[in-house]
Scaffold this motif. Sequence first.
Motif, mmCIF file in Angstrom:
data_model
loop_
_atom_site.group_PDB
_atom_site.id
_atom_site.type_symbol
_atom_site.label_atom_id
_atom_site.label_comp_id
_atom_site.label_asym_id
_atom_site.label_seq_id
_atom_site.Cartn_x
_atom_site.Cartn_y
_atom_site.Cartn_z
ATOM 1 N N ASP A 43 0.855 -1.264 0.049
ATOM 2 C CA ASP A 43 -0.128 -0.244 -0.020
ATOM 3 C C ASP A 43 0.778 1.187 -0.168
ATOM 4 O O ASP A 43 0.558 2.209 0.774
ATOM 5 N N GLY A 44 2.037 1.250 -0.840
ATOM 6 C CA GLY A 44 2.716 2.502 -0.786
ATOM 7 C C GLY A 44 3.563 2.685 0.123
ATOM 8 O O GLY A 44 4.404 3.685 0.449
ATOM 9 N N GLU A 45 3.820 1.853 1.120
ATOM 10 C CA GLU A 45 4.632 1.854 2.246
ATOM 11 C C GLU A 45 5.613 0.911 2.407
ATOM 12 O O GLU A 45 5.568 -0.209 2.152
ATOM 13 N N ILE A 46 6.949 1.477 2.922
ATOM 14 C CA ILE A 46 7.707 0.450 3.335
ATOM 15 C C ILE A 46 7.633 -0.331 4.674
ATOM 16 O O ILE A 46 7.468 0.504 5.899
ATOM 17 N N GLN A 89 11.239 5.151 -3.659
ATOM 18 C CA GLN A 89 10.022 5.850 -3.958
ATOM 19 C C GLN A 89 10.206 6.026 -5.630
ATOM 20 O O GLN A 89 9.252 5.769 -6.203
ATOM 21 N N LYS A 90 11.360 6.180 -5.988
ATOM 22 C CA LYS A 90 11.473 6.478 -7.433
ATOM 23 C C LYS A 90 11.269 5.342 -8.189
ATOM 24 O O LYS A 90 10.528 5.109 -9.383
ATOM 25 N N ILE A 91 11.569 4.086 -7.688
ATOM 26 C CA ILE A 91 11.235 2.643 -8.349
ATOM 27 C C ILE A 91 9.850 2.277 -8.460
ATOM 28 O O ILE A 91 9.096 2.148 -9.431
ATOM 29 N N MET A 92 9.042 2.744 -7.248
ATOM 30 C CA MET A 92 7.705 2.761 -7.167
ATOM 31 C C MET A 92 6.838 3.494 -8.057
ATOM 32 O O MET A 92 5.885 2.984 -8.800
ATOM 33 N N LYS A 93 7.251 4.798 -8.402
ATOM 34 C CA LYS A 93 7.096 5.455 -9.469
ATOM 35 C C LYS A 93 7.145 5.109 -10.727
ATOM 36 O O LYS A 93 6.142 5.216 -11.643
ATOM 37 N N ILE A 94 8.457 4.585 -11.139
ATOM 38 C CA ILE A 94 8.685 4.144 -12.518
ATOM 39 C C ILE A 94 7.796 2.914 -12.916
ATOM 40 O O ILE A 94 7.308 3.005 -13.991
ATOM 41 N N ASP A 143 4.894 2.147 -11.134
ATOM 42 C CA ASP A 143 3.682 2.379 -10.825
ATOM 43 C C ASP A 143 3.287 1.032 -9.828
ATOM 44 O O ASP A 143 1.972 0.418 -10.182
ATOM 45 N N ILE A 144 3.929 0.866 -8.864
ATOM 46 C CA ILE A 144 3.738 -0.201 -7.939
ATOM 47 C C ILE A 144 3.465 0.559 -6.588
ATOM 48 O O ILE A 144 4.228 1.206 -6.487
ATOM 49 N N GLN A 145 2.639 -0.307 -5.726
ATOM 50 C CA GLN A 145 2.285 0.053 -4.270
ATOM 51 C C GLN A 145 2.625 -1.068 -3.344
ATOM 52 O O GLN A 145 2.670 -0.862 -2.126
ATOM 53 N N GLU A 146 3.279 -2.228 -3.992
ATOM 54 C CA GLU A 146 3.526 -3.091 -3.317
ATOM 55 C C GLU A 146 4.496 -4.199 -4.026
ATOM 56 O O GLU A 146 4.871 -4.134 -5.215
ATOM 57 N N GLY A 147 5.244 -4.995 -3.296
ATOM 58 C CA GLY A 147 6.226 -5.880 -3.701
ATOM 59 C C GLY A 147 7.628 -5.702 -2.991
ATOM 60 O O GLY A 147 7.400 -5.613 -1.618
ATOM 61 N N SER A 148 8.730 -6.122 -3.698
ATOM 62 C CA SER A 148 10.040 -5.803 -2.682
ATOM 63 C C SER A 148 10.973 -5.491 -3.637
ATOM 64 O O SER A 148 10.955 -5.643 -5.202
ATOM 65 N N ILE A 149 12.079 -4.796 -3.365
ATOM 66 C CA ILE A 149 13.072 -4.182 -3.995
ATOM 67 C C ILE A 149 14.394 -4.932 -3.505
ATOM 68 O O ILE A 149 14.515 -4.775 -2.124
ATOM 69 N N ASP A 150 14.998 -5.583 -4.064
ATOM 70 C CA ASP A 150 16.380 -6.265 -3.503
ATOM 71 C C ASP A 150 17.685 -5.659 -3.838
ATOM 72 O O ASP A 150 17.759 -5.347 -4.918
ATOM 73 N N PHE A 151 18.325 -5.253 -2.806
ATOM 74 C CA PHE A 151 19.491 -4.497 -2.910
ATOM 75 C C PHE A 151 20.771 -5.557 -2.551
ATOM 76 O O PHE A 151 20.472 -6.360 -1.842
ATOM 77 N N ILE A 152 21.981 -5.084 -3.074
ATOM 78 C CA ILE A 152 23.071 -5.850 -2.502
ATOM 79 C C ILE A 152 23.978 -4.890 -2.203
ATOM 80 O O ILE A 152 24.398 -3.749 -2.918
ATOM 81 N N SER A 153 24.569 -4.893 -1.127
ATOM 82 C CA SER A 153 25.446 -3.666 -0.630
ATOM 83 C C SER A 153 26.039 -4.267 0.560
ATOM 84 O O SER A 153 25.724 -5.148 1.523
#
Length: 466
Positions: free
Chosen positions: A303-306, A409-414, A416-426
């Motif tokens: 729902d658009g929240e982390i 937030q930029k990826i969600m806008k690109i 147009d998703i409000q849910e899911g996951s973004i996987d980082f390597i750091s």
Amino acid sequence: MTLVSKLSYIAEPEHGLKGSAVGFTVEGATSAAFNKDAVKALDRALGAWEEPEFETPQTSPLDGRARQVLGWVYRACLAAKWPVFQVGVFQPERGSDLNGQYYLPTRVGPRWLPARLFKHLLEGGLLAPTKEFDQARFLEQVAQFQEALKQHGLKGLNQRIILRFIHDRDAPVTEVDKSGTFMVGKGEKFRLFRGSLSETTGELTVKLLMSKKLTCDILRDANIPTTDPQFVYDPQDILDFAVENSYPIVLKPNNTNGNIAIYANIMDEPYLRSLLDRVNLTEYDFIVEKHFFGESYRVVLFDGEIIFIHQKYRPRLLGDGSSNIRSLLKTFCEDTEPGENFTKPRPIFKNMMRSPVFNANLERAGLTYDSVLEKDQVFFIHQQNGTFGHTNYYFTEDDLPEQVRQVVQKIMKIFDIQEGSIDFISEDLLVEDPDFVINEVNTSPAFTYNVEPLRQMANMIVDSIQ
């Protein structure tokens, strides 16, 4: 022998059942004891009684033989990942412990399976005369029912769990179709969900994000740090990529879910050639990319929240200035306890010592088993496909630096998703101004190690319709 009849489907059952139900009657059952051979066989095949996830309000105490049969059906549905969380309801007729009206929780389709299994258990074995009972045939048919239930169970890891959490809140739930789409609420206020995916994400976006390469291409065009996967069609393509980009590399399918056919941390040409002898490159559309060392972080959205950050902490040896690698490795194996956070069985020292990849990593670092690590010097314990296990840590949005939140937030806008996951390597995503790459963007991520994100999603769904 025909005892079970008058089947009816009830989309919104009464009697305290959650979800849809199938009703039927049992008539003409005698008071004779169940066939002991059938009972023993069923306890082996389906398990003895266990308490269901939710209690079922009964019009009369559920006991005796009806309880046994309903329990076996429940456990068969449970093992097949059906959206069934209770045993059925039994309304006895004239004090009988079997004859009367039954209601079994079921799903949209095939809705009759639980009732047909009940019928087979009762008529095909439990009440069959001992001389006529064919145990092998009886169990063969039970296995066929189990397989049929399994074929129509909920897919993935999340669907059943999030549904259970929604039921915890006593919200009205209606199954929409056999794919596992459910509606929560009634009238003007309702939400749709399937697993951790809700109606806010478009079907075409889901298809786009299934392509790892296209996802990374879009992110790179938007100046977001990401990997640069390339399609490969034959072994020579992969060998050429490794020469041009240097080892280590990763070979994986472009559009599969989970960890299917992913070969990470390919360290050198001999191992790559041995791998190519085993991998069928025509089975999937494979891509190859550089292997990035670092911790794996998953930022979970709804729902658009982390709502959640999950870190997979790589196992490592930490130098003390006096112990060699052999000693540190032995201590690591002895001290590592499998549990809620560590994801693999206890590492075995002698197996680690024999690992060609562990030895290759030592050689790559210019170390041997006799090398002494300086105090606080780190040596990561890798194998060719991931690690020998990892420890899970969990964080909230407040732990993320502003730079990472802006990227999310930029990826969600690109997309147009409000849910899911973004996987980082750091190396450390939680410090100010971290270095990182985006590995994947998922619209319906699986949560293997911690179900807390699913509980939060369920609560957010229910709260939004109230």
